[in-house]
Design an enzyme around this catalytic site. Structure first.
Site, PDB file in Angstrom:
ATOM      1  N   HIS A   8      -5.658   2.382 -13.372  1.00 13.87           N
ATOM      2  CA  HIS A   8      -4.220   2.406 -13.577  1.00 13.87           C
ATOM      3  C   HIS A   8      -3.503   2.571 -12.241  1.00 13.87           C
ATOM      4  O   HIS A   8      -2.309   2.816 -12.195  1.00 13.87           O
ATOM      5  CB  HIS A   8      -3.811   3.525 -14.552  1.00 13.87           C
ATOM      6  CG  HIS A   8      -3.858   3.064 -15.975  1.00 13.87           C
ATOM      7  ND1 HIS A   8      -4.446   3.778 -16.987  1.00 13.87           N
ATOM      8  CD2 HIS A   8      -3.417   1.928 -16.546  1.00 13.87           C
ATOM      9  CE1 HIS A   8      -4.352   3.094 -18.119  1.00 13.87           C
ATOM     10  NE2 HIS A   8      -3.737   1.968 -17.886  1.00 13.87           N
ATOM     11  N   ASN A   9      -4.280   2.435 -11.154  1.00  7.71           N
ATOM     12  CA  ASN A   9      -3.728   2.561  -9.807  1.00  7.71           C
ATOM     13  C   ASN A   9      -2.873   1.321  -9.506  1.00  7.71           C
ATOM     14  O   ASN A   9      -3.384   0.215  -9.347  1.00  7.71           O
ATOM     15  CB  ASN A   9      -4.904   2.694  -8.826  1.00  7.71           C
ATOM     16  CG  ASN A   9      -4.450   2.845  -7.394  1.00  7.71           C
ATOM     17  OD1 ASN A   9      -3.489   2.216  -6.967  1.00  7.71           O
ATOM     18  ND2 ASN A   9      -5.164   3.666  -6.655  1.00  7.71           N
ATOM     19  N   ASP A  64     -15.282   0.875  -7.155  1.00 10.31           N
ATOM     20  CA  ASP A  64     -15.503   2.254  -6.720  1.00 10.31           C
ATOM     21  C   ASP A  64     -15.614   2.209  -5.203  1.00 10.31           C
ATOM     22  O   ASP A  64     -16.273   1.325  -4.647  1.00 10.31           O
ATOM     23  CB  ASP A  64     -16.786   2.824  -7.319  1.00 10.31           C
ATOM     24  CG  ASP A  64     -16.814   4.336  -7.187  1.00 10.31           C
ATOM     25  OD1 ASP A  64     -15.882   4.990  -7.687  1.00 10.31           O
ATOM     26  OD2 ASP A  64     -17.765   4.874  -6.573  1.00 10.31           O
ATOM     27  N   SER A  65     -14.939   3.121  -4.540  1.00 10.03           N
ATOM     28  CA  SER A  65     -14.943   3.038  -3.088  1.00 10.03           C
ATOM     29  C   SER A  65     -14.934   4.414  -2.458  1.00 10.03           C
ATOM     30  O   SER A  65     -14.749   5.432  -3.143  1.00 10.03           O
ATOM     31  CB  SER A  65     -13.744   2.213  -2.607  1.00 10.03           C
ATOM     32  OG  SER A  65     -12.561   2.694  -3.182  1.00 10.03           O
ATOM     33  N   ASP A 148      -6.671   7.342   4.999  1.00  9.25           N
ATOM     34  CA  ASP A 148      -5.995   6.370   5.877  1.00  9.25           C
ATOM     35  C   ASP A 148      -5.449   6.978   7.177  1.00  9.25           C
ATOM     36  O   ASP A 148      -5.523   6.341   8.226  1.00  9.25           O
ATOM     37  CB  ASP A 148      -4.853   5.668   5.129  1.00  9.25           C
ATOM     38  CG  ASP A 148      -5.366   4.562   4.218  1.00  9.25           C
ATOM     39  OD1 ASP A 148      -6.558   4.208   4.330  1.00  9.25           O
ATOM     40  OD2 ASP A 148      -4.584   4.063   3.395  1.00  9.25           O
ATOM     41  N   LYS A 168      -3.714  -3.617   6.757  1.00  8.15           N
ATOM     42  CA  LYS A 168      -4.807  -3.025   5.955  1.00  8.15           C
ATOM     43  C   LYS A 168      -5.327  -4.024   4.924  1.00  8.15           C
ATOM     44  O   LYS A 168      -6.539  -4.207   4.785  1.00  8.15           O
ATOM     45  CB  LYS A 168      -4.324  -1.741   5.276  1.00  8.15           C
ATOM     46  CG  LYS A 168      -5.467  -1.067   4.508  1.00  8.15           C
ATOM     47  CD  LYS A 168      -5.087   0.226   3.826  1.00  8.15           C
ATOM     48  CE  LYS A 168      -6.241   0.700   2.967  1.00  8.15           C
ATOM     49  NZ  LYS A 168      -5.928   1.853   2.139  1.00  8.15           N
ATOM     50  N   HIS A 173     -11.873  -2.872   3.152  1.00  5.72           N
ATOM     51  CA  HIS A 173     -13.058  -2.948   2.304  1.00  5.72           C
ATOM     52  C   HIS A 173     -12.708  -3.539   0.933  1.00  5.72           C
ATOM     53  O   HIS A 173     -13.418  -4.356   0.390  1.00  5.72           O
ATOM     54  CB  HIS A 173     -13.655  -1.549   2.158  1.00  5.72           C
ATOM     55  CG  HIS A 173     -12.655  -0.479   1.794  1.00  5.72           C
ATOM     56  ND1 HIS A 173     -11.494  -0.296   2.514  1.00  5.72           N
ATOM     57  CD2 HIS A 173     -12.601   0.414   0.771  1.00  5.72           C
ATOM     58  CE1 HIS A 173     -10.792   0.682   1.951  1.00  5.72           C
ATOM     59  NE2 HIS A 173     -11.436   1.130   0.895  1.00  5.72           N
TER      60      HIS A 173
HETATM   61  P1  IMP Z   1     -11.569   4.924  -5.403  1.00  5.19           P
HETATM   62  O1  IMP Z   1     -12.966   4.806  -5.936  1.00  5.19           O
HETATM   63  O2  IMP Z   1     -11.036   3.626  -4.907  1.00  5.19           O
HETATM   64  O3  IMP Z   1     -10.639   5.626  -6.340  1.00  5.19           O
HETATM   65  O4  IMP Z   1     -11.663   5.826  -4.095  1.00  5.19           O
HETATM   66  C1  IMP Z   1     -12.248   7.135  -4.086  1.00  5.19           C
HETATM   67  C2  IMP Z   1     -11.762   7.910  -2.882  1.00  5.19           C
HETATM   68  O5  IMP Z   1     -12.199   7.260  -1.675  1.00  5.19           O
HETATM   69  C3  IMP Z   1     -10.253   7.987  -2.759  1.00  5.19           C
HETATM   70  O6  IMP Z   1      -9.741   9.078  -3.495  1.00  5.19           O
HETATM   71  C4  IMP Z   1     -10.084   8.188  -1.259  1.00  5.19           C
HETATM   72  O7  IMP Z   1     -10.331   9.545  -0.909  1.00  5.19           O
HETATM   73  C5  IMP Z   1     -11.201   7.350  -0.683  1.00  5.19           C
HETATM   74  N1  IMP Z   1     -10.718   5.975  -0.396  1.00  5.19           N
HETATM   75  C6  IMP Z   1     -11.106   4.836  -1.014  1.00  5.19           C
HETATM   76  N2  IMP Z   1     -10.457   3.762  -0.515  1.00  5.19           N
HETATM   77  C7  IMP Z   1      -9.639   4.249   0.442  1.00  5.19           C
HETATM   78  C8  IMP Z   1      -8.697   3.629   1.318  1.00  5.19           C
HETATM   79  O8  IMP Z   1      -8.451   2.416   1.312  1.00  5.19           O
HETATM   80  N3  IMP Z   1      -8.051   4.464   2.165  1.00  5.19           N
HETATM   81  C9  IMP Z   1      -8.269   5.794   2.214  1.00  5.19           C
HETATM   82  N4  IMP Z   1      -9.115   6.427   1.407  1.00  5.19           N
HETATM   83  C10 IMP Z   1      -9.803   5.661   0.523  1.00  5.19           C
END
Ligand code: IMP
Length: 195
Positions: A8-9, A64-65, A148, A168, A173
């Site tokens: 929902h981001n 997932d990141s 960031d 960005k 990624h």
């Molecule tokens: P998500 O899986 O994309 O929700 O990322 C999990 C966490 O990784 C986030 O809460 C951030 O702490 C970090 N993260 C992932 N992508 C980014 C980015 O593009 N910039 C900064 N932090 C990130």
């Protein structure tokens, strides 16, 4: 064609809409699903399976990141969101990262984004994108989110939070993983093409 996305981001949805303009992007957040896998790909698969079961015959996507720091053995990694504990506290995460890197010369780091796709034919596909850079000595900039303000991508002398969304989104990624996801979707939707 509809693509259900497990988030929902709003920022992520916008980015996906920009890269996959041919799709009607519909958010379907798998609330309450536990991300228990040891890696990004495993967690993306957990999330995409949670929504694919409700959208049989359609394309579904989950990502997932996180941030991986070489000198910390790849931490915070899959714990990026809750590095300093729960609930997620971005300032505390960034402060802990700087503390753990005090006196450390090797500041190399990378963001990784894994995207899991469930295709209408029931097959699953995982792609990844990475962005390499370094962790700065102190936070700077006001754009973006998460780490960031501390991440300076290779080839730049400013943080993601200073560089802003245009730069960005061109090198991140997530945009790289999305470009790979697009290739996979095209290859699966039109067999015979190169992925
Ligand atoms: P998500 O899986 O994309 O929700 O990322 C999990 C966490 O990784 C986030 O809460 C951030 O702490 C970090 N993260 C992932 N992508 C980014 C980015 O593009 N910039 C900064 N932090 C990130």
């Amino acid at each position: 064609m509809t693509l259900y996305v497990a988030t929902h981001n709003a920022h992520k949805l916008e980015e996906i809409r920009g890269i996959l303009p041919g799709f009607s992007i519909v958010a379907d957040d798998p609330d309450g699903v536990e991300e228990t896998a040891p890696d990004f790909a495993g967690n993306a698969l957990i999330k995409v399976r949670a929504i694919a079961s409700r959208h049989k015959g359609a394309w579904c996507m989950a990502d997932d990141s996180g941030l991986e720091v070489a000198a910390l053995g790849g931490a915070p990694g899959v714990r990026s969101a809750r590095y300093a504990g729960e609930p997620t506290d971005t300032k505390a995460n960034n402060a802990l990262l700087l503390k753990n890197l005090e006196g450390v010369e090797n500041r190399k780091a990378n963001f990784t984004c894994a995207i899991a796709l469930a295709a209408p034919d029931g097959t699953e596909h995982v792609v990844e994108g990475k962005c390499f850079g370094a962790i700065s000595a102190s936070p700077s900039g006001s754009h973006g989110f998460g780490y960031d303000p501390l991440f300076v991508p290779d080839g730049y002398d400013k943080s993601f939070a200073e560089l802003g969304p245009d730069v960005k989104n061109a090198i991140s990624h997530r945009s790289r993983a999305l470009a790979e996801a697009k290739k996979t979707i095209e290859a699966v939707a039109r067999p015979g093409r190169d992925a």
